[in-house]
Design a protein around this motif. Sequence first.
Motif, short mmCIF file in Angstrom:
data_model
loop_
_atom_site.label_atom_id
_atom_site.label_comp_id
_atom_site.label_asym_id
_atom_site.label_seq_id
_atom_site.Cartn_x
_atom_site.Cartn_y
_atom_site.Cartn_z
N THR A 41 0.57 -1.52 0.12
CA THR A 41 -0.05 0.05 0.00
C THR A 41 0.56 1.19 -0.23
O THR A 41 1.17 1.73 1.24
N GLY A 42 0.85 1.91 -1.26
CA GLY A 42 1.38 2.95 -1.50
C GLY A 42 3.17 2.73 -1.40
O GLY A 42 4.10 3.64 -1.30
N ARG A 43 3.57 1.82 -1.42
CA ARG A 43 5.41 1.36 -1.41
C ARG A 43 5.97 1.20 -2.50
O ARG A 43 5.08 0.40 -3.15
N THR A 44 6.71 0.48 -2.95
CA THR A 44 7.48 0.31 -3.78
C THR A 44 7.73 -0.98 -3.61
O THR A 44 8.54 -1.63 -2.52
N LEU A 45 7.66 -2.01 -4.39
CA LEU A 45 8.14 -3.70 -3.95
C LEU A 45 9.19 -3.82 -5.22
O LEU A 45 8.87 -3.30 -6.10
N GLY A 46 10.59 -3.79 -5.11
CA GLY A 46 11.85 -4.46 -5.48
C GLY A 46 12.59 -5.26 -5.99
O GLY A 46 12.33 -6.22 -4.34
N LEU A 47 12.53 -6.01 -6.50
CA LEU A 47 12.66 -7.20 -7.09
C LEU A 47 13.90 -7.27 -6.95
O LEU A 47 14.35 -6.29 -8.37
#
Length: 107
Positions: A41-47
């Motif tokens: 929620t409102g954040r970045t998921l970095g892979l």
Amino acid sequence: MRTFHVSVSERPDRTVVSVTGELDFDTCPRVIRVTDTVSLTGRTLGLDLSGVSFMDSSSLNMLLVLRLRAETENGALELYGMQEQGRRLLQLTGAEMLFDVRPTLAV
């Protein structure tokens, strides 16, 4: 036996999931289990995919699912360090424009 590892690190602006090994039908569910515990929620998921040596169609499906989830939760998905084979998979399927692919994870 193949080596496969998934780890999570929290940063102030994003959650980074680092993957090492081959992303395929057998290993993608492990990544999904880990990412399901991360709030987007409102954040970045970095892979961080710099340690991924092989990706198949299952991994493409997994990335599409994560992208949709990020959009649904007003978050974002970024892919870091994707090796040539993974980039080629995105190109061949026409999916490269759907993802924010970056050369490395900015420190």
